[in-house]
Design a protein around this motif. Structure first.
Motif, PDB file in Angstrom:
ATOM      1  N   ARG A   1       0.851  -1.190   0.000  1.00 41.20           N
ATOM      2  CA  ARG A   1       0.000   0.000   0.000  1.00 41.20           C
ATOM      3  C   ARG A   1       0.885   1.237   0.000  1.00 41.20           C
ATOM      4  NH1 ARG A   1      -5.536   0.696  -0.680  1.00 41.20           N
ATOM      5  NH2 ARG A   1      -5.876  -1.116   0.668  1.00 41.20           N
ATOM      6  N   VAL A   2       0.477   2.239  -0.769  1.00 39.32           N
ATOM      7  CA  VAL A   2       1.088   3.562  -0.711  1.00 39.32           C
ATOM      8  C   VAL A   2       0.026   4.529  -0.197  1.00 39.32           C
ATOM      9  CG1 VAL A   2       2.040   5.488  -2.052  1.00 39.32           C
ATOM     10  CG2 VAL A   2       2.804   3.139  -2.502  1.00 39.32           C
ATOM     11  N   ILE A   3       0.369   5.273   0.829  1.00 38.98           N
ATOM     12  CA  ILE A   3      -0.581   6.187   1.478  1.00 38.98           C
ATOM     13  C   ILE A   3      -0.023   7.601   1.412  1.00 38.98           C
ATOM     14  CG2 ILE A   3      -1.794   6.739   3.625  1.00 38.98           C
ATOM     15  CD1 ILE A   3      -1.384   3.794   4.439  1.00 38.98           C
ATOM     16  N   SER A   4      -0.902   8.553   1.104  1.00 37.72           N
ATOM     17  CA  SER A   4      -0.495   9.957   1.055  1.00 37.72           C
ATOM     18  C   SER A   4      -1.465  10.821   1.849  1.00 37.72           C
ATOM     19  CB  SER A   4      -0.442  10.459  -0.392  1.00 37.72           C
ATOM     20  OG  SER A   4      -0.066  11.827  -0.434  1.00 37.72           O
ATOM     21  N   ASN A   5      -0.937  11.916   2.396  1.00 41.65           N
ATOM     22  CA  ASN A   5      -1.785  12.905   3.053  1.00 41.65           C
ATOM     23  C   ASN A   5      -2.260  13.966   2.059  1.00 41.65           C
ATOM     24  OD1 ASN A   5       0.961  13.812   2.900  1.00 41.65           O
ATOM     25  ND2 ASN A   5       0.477  15.466   4.335  1.00 41.65           N
ATOM     26  N   ARG A   6      -1.842  13.834   0.784  1.00 47.00           N
ATOM     27  CA  ARG A   6      -2.227  14.803  -0.244  1.00 47.00           C
ATOM     28  C   ARG A   6      -2.748  14.064  -1.481  1.00 47.00           C
ATOM     29  NH1 ARG A   6       3.270  18.547  -0.003  1.00 47.00           N
ATOM     30  NH2 ARG A   6       2.928  19.403   2.095  1.00 47.00           N
ATOM     31  N   GLY A   7      -3.952  14.396  -1.866  1.00 44.05           N
ATOM     32  CA  GLY A   7      -4.522  13.745  -3.037  1.00 44.05           C
ATOM     33  C   GLY A   7      -3.824  14.122  -4.326  1.00 44.05           C
ATOM     34  N   THR A   8      -3.095  15.246  -4.329  1.00 43.64           N
ATOM     35  CA  THR A   8      -2.392  15.705  -5.521  1.00 43.64           C
ATOM     36  C   THR A   8      -0.967  15.167  -5.614  1.00 43.64           C
ATOM     37  OG1 THR A   8      -1.706  17.715  -4.338  1.00 43.64           O
ATOM     38  CG2 THR A   8      -3.737  17.833  -5.633  1.00 43.64           C
ATOM     39  N   ALA A   9      -0.553  14.346  -4.681  1.00 44.62           N
ATOM     40  CA  ALA A   9       0.815  13.823  -4.691  1.00 44.62           C
ATOM     41  C   ALA A   9       1.062  13.022  -5.968  1.00 44.62           C
ATOM     42  CB  ALA A   9       1.056  12.947  -3.467  1.00 44.62           C
ATOM     43  N   ARG A  10       2.082  13.408  -6.713  1.00 44.89           N
ATOM     44  CA  ARG A  10       2.370  12.737  -7.978  1.00 44.89           C
ATOM     45  C   ARG A  10       2.829  11.291  -7.767  1.00 44.89           C
ATOM     46  NH1 ARG A  10       5.622  17.402 -11.422  1.00 44.89           N
ATOM     47  NH2 ARG A  10       3.907  18.929 -11.490  1.00 44.89           N
ATOM     48  N   GLY A  11       3.353  11.010  -6.595  1.00 45.65           N
ATOM     49  CA  GLY A  11       3.791   9.651  -6.313  1.00 45.65           C
ATOM     50  C   GLY A  11       2.659   8.643  -6.345  1.00 45.65           C
ATOM     51  N   LEU A  12       1.430   9.099  -6.142  1.00 43.76           N
ATOM     52  CA  LEU A  12       0.292   8.175  -6.193  1.00 43.76           C
ATOM     53  C   LEU A  12       0.164   7.541  -7.572  1.00 43.76           C
ATOM     54  CD1 LEU A  12      -2.289  10.314  -4.192  1.00 43.76           C
ATOM     55  CD2 LEU A  12      -1.235   8.162  -3.431  1.00 43.76           C
ATOM     56  N   GLU A  13       0.417   8.321  -8.609  1.00 43.31           N
ATOM     57  CA  GLU A  13       0.339   7.775  -9.965  1.00 43.31           C
ATOM     58  C   GLU A  13       1.461   6.774 -10.213  1.00 43.31           C
ATOM     59  OE1 GLU A  13      -0.939   6.695 -13.548  1.00 43.31           O
ATOM     60  OE2 GLU A  13      -2.029   7.873 -12.058  1.00 43.31           O
ATOM     61  N   LYS A  14       2.633   7.034  -9.651  1.00 41.61           N
ATOM     62  CA  LYS A  14       3.730   6.065  -9.772  1.00 41.61           C
ATOM     63  C   LYS A  14       3.325   4.735  -9.151  1.00 41.61           C
ATOM     64  CE  LYS A  14       7.661   9.310  -9.816  1.00 41.61           C
ATOM     65  NZ  LYS A  14       6.953  10.584  -9.940  1.00 41.61           N
ATOM     66  N   ALA A  15       2.674   4.799  -7.994  1.00 42.72           N
ATOM     67  CA  ALA A  15       2.218   3.569  -7.345  1.00 42.72           C
ATOM     68  C   ALA A  15       1.182   2.852  -8.198  1.00 42.72           C
ATOM     69  CB  ALA A  15       1.642   3.898  -5.969  1.00 42.72           C
ATOM     70  N   ARG A  16       0.240   3.596  -8.737  1.00 45.35           N
ATOM     71  CA  ARG A  16      -0.823   2.977  -9.539  1.00 45.35           C
ATOM     72  C   ARG A  16      -0.260   2.316 -10.788  1.00 45.35           C
ATOM     73  NH1 ARG A  16      -3.747   8.449  -8.485  1.00 45.35           N
ATOM     74  NH2 ARG A  16      -4.786   8.022  -6.489  1.00 45.35           N
ATOM     75  N   ARG A  17       0.713   2.971 -11.416  1.00 42.85           N
ATOM     76  CA  ARG A  17       1.327   2.373 -12.610  1.00 42.85           C
ATOM     77  C   ARG A  17       2.027   1.066 -12.271  1.00 42.85           C
ATOM     78  NH1 ARG A  17       3.137   7.737 -14.037  1.00 42.85           N
ATOM     79  NH2 ARG A  17       5.235   7.150 -13.353  1.00 42.85           N
ATOM     80  N   ALA A  18       2.495   0.957 -11.039  1.00 45.90           N
ATOM     81  CA  ALA A  18       3.163  -0.270 -10.607  1.00 45.90           C
ATOM     82  C   ALA A  18       2.172  -1.303 -10.078  1.00 45.90           C
ATOM     83  CB  ALA A  18       4.200   0.055  -9.534  1.00 45.90           C
ATOM     84  N   GLY A  19       0.890  -0.973 -10.097  1.00 41.61           N
ATOM     85  CA  GLY A  19      -0.126  -1.905  -9.621  1.00 41.61           C
ATOM     86  C   GLY A  19      -0.254  -1.967  -8.116  1.00 41.61           C
ATOM     87  N   VAL A  20       0.215  -0.920  -7.417  1.00 39.87           N
ATOM     88  CA  VAL A  20       0.173  -0.902  -5.958  1.00 39.87           C
ATOM     89  C   VAL A  20      -1.077  -0.144  -5.499  1.00 39.87           C
ATOM     90  CG1 VAL A  20       1.335  -0.137  -3.860  1.00 39.87           C
ATOM     91  CG2 VAL A  20       2.678  -0.996  -5.791  1.00 39.87           C
ATOM     92  N   PRO A  21      -1.874  -0.713  -4.610  1.00 40.27           N
ATOM     93  CA  PRO A  21      -3.043  -0.003  -4.099  1.00 40.27           C
ATOM     94  C   PRO A  21      -2.632   1.278  -3.367  1.00 40.27           C
ATOM     95  CG  PRO A  21      -3.140  -2.335  -3.530  1.00 40.27           C
ATOM     96  CD  PRO A  21      -1.767  -2.086  -4.063  1.00 40.27           C
ATOM     97  N   THR A  22      -3.438   2.314  -3.506  1.00 38.52           N
ATOM     98  CA  THR A  22      -3.151   3.595  -2.858  1.00 38.52           C
ATOM     99  C   THR A  22      -4.308   4.008  -1.957  1.00 38.52           C
ATOM    100  OG1 THR A  22      -4.103   4.899  -4.664  1.00 38.52           O
ATOM    101  CG2 THR A  22      -1.748   4.344  -4.820  1.00 38.52           C
ATOM    102  N   ARG A  23      -4.002   4.935  -1.083  1.00 41.21           N
ATOM    103  CA  ARG A  23      -5.028   5.495  -0.195  1.00 41.21           C
ATOM    104  C   ARG A  23      -4.626   6.925   0.142  1.00 41.21           C
ATOM    105  NH1 ARG A  23      -8.380   3.529   4.152  1.00 41.21           N
ATOM    106  NH2 ARG A  23      -9.746   5.295   4.671  1.00 41.21           N
ATOM    107  N   VAL A  24      -5.572   7.823   0.120  1.00 41.41           N
ATOM    108  CA  VAL A  24      -5.336   9.207   0.517  1.00 41.41           C
ATOM    109  C   VAL A  24      -6.100   9.485   1.802  1.00 41.41           C
ATOM    110  CG1 VAL A  24      -5.618  11.630  -0.118  1.00 41.41           C
ATOM    111  CG2 VAL A  24      -5.003   9.942  -1.868  1.00 41.41           C
ATOM    112  N   LEU A  25      -5.391   9.946   2.803  1.00 38.35           N
ATOM    113  CA  LEU A  25      -5.999  10.390   4.055  1.00 38.35           C
ATOM    114  C   LEU A  25      -5.619  11.854   4.244  1.00 38.35           C
ATOM    115  CD1 LEU A  25      -5.832   7.195   4.513  1.00 38.35           C
ATOM    116  CD2 LEU A  25      -5.915   7.765   6.946  1.00 38.35           C
ATOM    117  N   ARG A  26      -6.599  12.746   4.108  1.00 34.29           N
ATOM    118  CA  ARG A  26      -6.357  14.175   4.204  1.00 34.29           C
ATOM    119  C   ARG A  26      -6.570  14.658   5.627  1.00 34.29           C
ATOM    120  NH1 ARG A  26      -9.254  13.129  -0.404  1.00 34.29           N
ATOM    121  NH2 ARG A  26      -8.321  13.802  -2.385  1.00 34.29           N
TER     122      ARG A  26
END
Length: 226
Positions: free
Chosen positions: A43-68
């Motif tokens: 899992r990749v988790i971010s406190n910012r929905g705009t974090a560009r790293g989330l797309e890197k995770a998705r391209r790698a097939g890794v589930p993501t979660r945003v907690l603001r």
């Protein structure tokens, strides 16, 4: 060597926390793909929905979660929700990779011995922010980054590995930040996580043991070009 986990898994479960571009996250994902890091990023988790790293995770097939943070009444509620989200993944390692929040003591205690961070300085020098500008202002001849276990004191946990390079005469904070990221951070963070996943680096009552022995000083990597 298999990671030393309660379930004897052959691959460590890794949760990564990010806030921005995810450049260290990408280095971690690349190391996993190359077989250099025996872990699964679950899992990749971010406190910012705009974090560009989330797309890197998705391209790698890794589930993501945003907690603001704005969705929670206070810091304690946010940190508790974040901790519960991480714990649901049963992680062996929780890696902070540019996660721009200070975590409260309850969070740190819950993941003690599993929580690691990369900091862009040669700790204990330049704890906190603006490390590159402060290194230049101090006239440091060498600068770099440190991978350390997270404790309740900011950037004060024991270091596993540090990488350094020479500071150039014409260096600016931006050029130094770029060189430290590409030559140091993206090299030493996957290595540190691999050692932890393999069970070579372990947490022992507030201290690091490496290959079964107390680690008295961080392992150092010279990251100057050959």
């Amino acid at each position: 060597m298999a990671p030393k986990t309660s379930t004897d898994r052959t691959t460590a479960r890794l949760v990564v926390l990010i806030s921005g571009n995810g450049r260290n996250l990408q280095a971690i994902l690349d190391a996993v793909t190359a077989g250099a890091l025996p872990a699964e990023v679950v899992r990749v988790i971010s406190n910012r929905g705009t974090a560009r790293g989330l797309e890197k995770a998705r391209r790698a097939g890794v589930p993501t979660r945003v907690l603001r943070p704005r969705d929670y009444p206070d810091r304690a509620a946010y940190d508790a929700a974040l901790a519960d989200t991480i714990a649901a993944e049963s992680p062996d390692i929780v890696a902070l990779a540019g996660f721009m929040r200070i975590l409260d003591s309850a969070f740190v205690q819950r993941f003690a011995g599993k929580l690691v961070n990369i900091h862009p300085s040669l700790l204990p020098r330049h704890r906190g922010l603006d490390t590159h500008g402060r290194a230049l202002a101090a006239g440091d001849e060498r600068h770099g980054a440190s991978v350390h276990y997270v404790t309740e004191d900011l950037d004060a946990g024991p270091c596993l590995i540090q990488g350094s390079l020479r500071v150039a005469d014409d260096e600016t904070p931006d050029s130094l930040a770029e060189r430290v990221m590409t030559r140091v951070e993206q090299r030493i963070y996957p290595q540190a996580l691999a050692w932890i996943a393999e069970g070579r680096a372990t947490w022992d009552d507030g201290r690091i043991r490496f290959d079964g022995r107390p680690l008295e000083t961080p392992i150092h990597v010279d990251c100057d070009p050959d």
